[in-house]
Design a protein around this motif. Structure first.
Motif: not given
Length: 838
Positions: A316-322, A363-378
């Motif tokens: 998810l981090s890579l997708l957010i950056k790339a 999933v970790t405690a941060n996975s859902r928040m990371s998914a939210s960040v990616l959806l927001n960026k998209l």
């Protein structure tokens, strides 16, 4: 003969438009002499557009090459010099300039050919002879280095692949040496040409964590800023193979694979931008295609069973950056549209996953928040209503598919997905809430006997409470429900979430003291309970996060702020939680600190407008009496004493996608508030604040970068910059400070930047050169004409220190300018400091 300046005109018969071309060329030459290379470029470009003769075109192209050399854009310098040589093969200046550009690009063999041609055309020219000797030495050094590393590389791989050497110190040293060698371009090239990628693949196949780490870190050196080596590496290892390493259980290996993929992304994106040119000029198949294959594999990984939670987070981090555009000025968002079409459902699947049950994704405690960040960026990267409508449609179809006909498990997943959207692109979340039956199910499930169902429903209710569209509905229906849950439930996890929902609704008035949602004292009671939860280390961090979330809302109330900063145990618990693995707490911690330091934007209302509003019976926002400057200063002192700087420094260092641009902006605001008083700046520096401010000033929102840059300026003015920013770090400070000189910044920011740059310019020639390289001199010169006497004085003092540089002296001594006249005038001014500076 001069070989570094632009060409001089040769007499020839006049052609139509020749006088205009000649005029513009002379203008460009003058601008070049004055150091205005951008202006010179513009003049030469205009001249080219006026139908210049082939001979004129050759001169103009080589002059443009000289400008690009000065601006350090060596690719363009090579292109322009080549155009000049096409027009005139014997243009010795163009040949020399191309050789300079090629040398800087690392293509020494091609640079030598141009220099040999220069020497054959002008055998007695000492500049050419010296340059040829110099580059010959560089080539010999490279050959010597390559041949000496041949045996070393072979030896290292022999040790690493020898089963007898398992776990030995010899093996450890060999792996370290390999990584160090790959950091140098020549070393990376040597490993690559010595069949290195295939050998590194064998290290990856061993499955041993130490060897896999060594292989991944070596591959980073091979692929770094090198498109052709990157594509070759991917073709040997296989894109799928590289991406799959992300999913391993070992966190260090997963993180190293994430770093390698980031480097691969950067190299491929550079290839797309530059038209497929590698560092050594090799042509690549198609970086855009390779990029899509890589992203497609990352999207596949998101929903693969057996992938570790950490690996999912890294993907998810890579997708957010790339994926999303770096700047909205770039018109091309095709990659975002492609990811939405190919992978939106997969991202929603991670965002809607419920932790725990067997068969679910790990999933970790941060996975859902990371998914939210990616959806927001998209979502933010979409350009028109049609694209946004498509996004909404895909989200709604996905939620319906789970909500209808999939039983209770399906309903929970649908509601969890709505929560994920409310934390990311809330517009899409609001639309999803309006789907038939969703809101009703949330309200009904809040009263469920099952803890898991209650948790999902209460969290959805909390996230919905912060959205304007739903707030009135939830205020009417939710307050009594949440109060009931808070009082009735025996489970801490439910009670704490219900409490946060009440906090959110209770702070709907923001900082407006006159808008109270609850009875007097209720917010203080809620805050006290939140602090109690926060300090209870028997509760897991995931649940304690909600207590911080509650305080992030309640600290709009100044009474709550005052009590909070007095509670040392609560502050200590807050800072410890910010350093924990629970990264999704970062935004809430930063929000609470912004509220306590009053570092949000607040404008004093115009008294006349207030009177007018009262007369018209309009609502007038009121500031709490305890939000006056004296109270704020006292709170800042208490936060500093409690160790807020070291906690924030740890927050800045995090690699999590939860550290979004807006989260960085909040931290920048707090830092600026902490360094406002001169006597507090030493404490901030001592606890690592200077180091933490640099990344905040270089990345994030525009407002966040400006606030961090201003905080850096304040530190640079009052403390010794060499101690505040030791070693190479001091050179990184220059760019943020120069950004404060732009006209969009306030007068105070301009003044503080000039004062800070004055300090830096007095330290060393290398720092003065860095300031010149950042093109600060014309801006500083502009402020020497400023009406405000303090800005005018600061700019003159800054120029005084910069004048120790030969380039700045030449600027003042150049013919036909009035720079010296201004200094003579200022030398007679009444202002003693301005006079002394001039």
């Amino acid at each position: 003969m001069t070989v570094s300046g632009p060409g001089t005109p040769e007499p020839r018969p006049a052609a139509p438009g020749a006088s205009a071309v000649e005029q513009l060329r002379k203008e460009g030459n003058e601008l070049f002499k004055c150091g205005d290379y951008e202006g010179a470029l513009t003049a030469y470009t205009q001249a080219l557009g006026l139908g210049a003769t082939p001979q004129d075109q050759a001169i103009l192209h080589r002059n443009r090459a000289a400008c690009h050399l000065k601006l350090e854009d060596y690719d363009k310098a090579e292109t322009e010099a080549s155009k000049a040589i096409e027009k005139d093969g014997g243009d010795v200046k163009a040949l020399y300039r191309r050789s300079q550009a090629l040398e800087k690009l690392g293509r020494l063999d091609q640079a030598v050919l141009d220099l040999q041609r220069c020497v054959s055309l002008e055998p007695k020219n000492k500049v050419f002879q010296e340059a040829l000797r110099n580059i010959g030495g560089q080539i010999q050094e490279k050959v010597r280095y390559m041949s000496s590393t041949d045996a070393k590389v072979e030896q290292m791989f022999q040790i690493l692949l020898d089963p007898q050497e398992k776990g030995t110190e010899k093996k450890q040293k060999a792996s370290q040496n390999l990584v160090v060698l790959a950091r140098e371009d020549a070393g990376a090239e040597k490993i690559f040409r010595s069949n290195g990628v295939e050998l590194l693949q064998r290290l990856l196949d061993t499955g041993e964590a130490d060897l896999m780490l060594a292989a991944l870190r070596t591959l980073v050196g091979i692929c770094s800023e090198h498109q052709s080596r990157t594509v070759a590496t991917l073709s040997v290892l296989g894109t799928r193979r590289v991406v799959s390493i992300l999913g391993v259980e070992n966190q260090a290996v997963s993180l190293a694979a994430c770093h390698l993929l980031q480097v691969i992304f950067d190299a491929l994106k550079e290839g797309v931008k530059k038209g497929f040119r590698g560092k050594e000029g090799a042509i690549i198949v198609d970086p855009a295609r390779e990029l899509k294959i890589l992203i497609s594999n990352l999207l596949e990984l998101l929903t693969e069973v057996g992938v570790s939670g950490q690996g999912r987070d890294n993907a998810l981090s890579l997708l957010i950056k790339a994926v999303p555009r770096k700047s909205l000025k770039d018109p091309n968002n095709s990659l975002t549209l492609w990811v939405i079409d190919q992978g939106l459902k997969k991202i929603l699947e991670v965002g809607g996953s419920v932790q725990g049950p067997p068969g679910e994704l790990a999933v970790t405690a941060n996975s859902r928040m990371s998914a939210s960040v990616l959806l927001n960026k998209l979502f933010d990267d979409l350009k028109c209503d049609a694209e946004r409508e498509n996004f909404h449609r895909l989200c709604e179809n996905y939620i319906r598919s789970w909500f209808e006909g999939q039983g209770m498990a399906g309903k929970l997943r649908a509601i969890q997905t709505v929560s994920c959207l409310l934390q990311g692109p809330c517009e899409a979340g609001n639309r999803a809430l309006e789907l038939s039956g969703v809101m009703e199910s949330v309200i009904a499930l809040c009263a469920s006997e099952q803890e898991e169902e209650q948790l999902v429903a209460v969290e959805a209710l909390i996230h919905a409470a912060g959205k304007a569209k739903r707030a009135s509905f939830i205020t009417a229906n939710g307050v009594s429900l949440l109060k009931d849950l808070y009082k009735r439930s025996e489970k801490d996890s439910i009670r704490i979430r219900a409490l946060v929902g009440l906090c959110k609704l209770g702070s709907a008035g923001g900082t407006d003291f006159s808008m109270k949602q609850f009875a007097e004292g209720s917010t203080l009671k809620l805050a006290k309970q939140c602090r109690k939860w926060l300090g209870n280390d028997q509760i897991d961090p995931g649940t304690r996060r909600w207590a911080v979330e509650g305080l992030a809302y309640l600290t709009f109330d100044a009474d709550v702020k005052e009590e909070f900063v007095e509670d040392e145990a609560a502050l200590k618990a807050l800072f410890q939680l910010s350093r924990s693995e629970e990264r999704s707490v970062l935004f809430a911690v930063a929000s609470a600190l912004v509220n306590c330091t009053n570092s949000y934007d607040y404008e004093e209302p115009d008294p006349k407008m207030v009177e007018l509003a009262k007369y018209a019976k309009q609502h007038v926002p009121e500031q709490h009496p305890k939000d006056k400057p004296a109270f704020v200063r006292a709170r800042v002192k208490k936060l500093l004493a409690a160790g807020v700087v070291s906690a924030m420094t740890c927050m800045v260092k995090t690699e999590s996608p939860v550290l979004t641009g807006s989260c960085r902006e909040l931290l920048s605001r707090v830092f600026l508030a902490l360094v406002d008083e001169v006597e507090d700046r030493g404490t901030v520096v001592a606890q690592g604040g200077g180091k933490a401010l640099l990344p905040l000033a270089l990345e994030g929102t525009d407002v966040g970068q400006t606030k961090a840059a201003q905080a850096l300026a304040k530190l640079t003015i009052t403390s010794n910059p060499e101690m505040t920013f030791p070693g190479e770090r001091i050179y990184e400070v220059v760019r943020p400070l120069v950004s404060l000189l732009h006209l969009s910044c306030s007068g105070l920011q301009n003044f503080e930047a000039l004062m800070a740059l004055t300090n830096l310019a007095g330290i060393s020639e290398r720092l003065r050169q860095k300031i010149l390289k950042e093109k600060a001199v014309p801006m500083i010169e502009g402020y020497m004409f400023e009406e405000h006497e303090m800005i005018r004085r600061a700019a003159t003092e800054c120029m005084c220190n910069l004048a120790m540089s030969k380039e700045v002296q030449d600027l003042f001594e150049a013919e036909g300018n009035d720079r010296l006249k201004l200094l003579v005038l200022y030398s007679g001014e009444d202002d003693e400091l301005l006079r002394r500076g001039a």
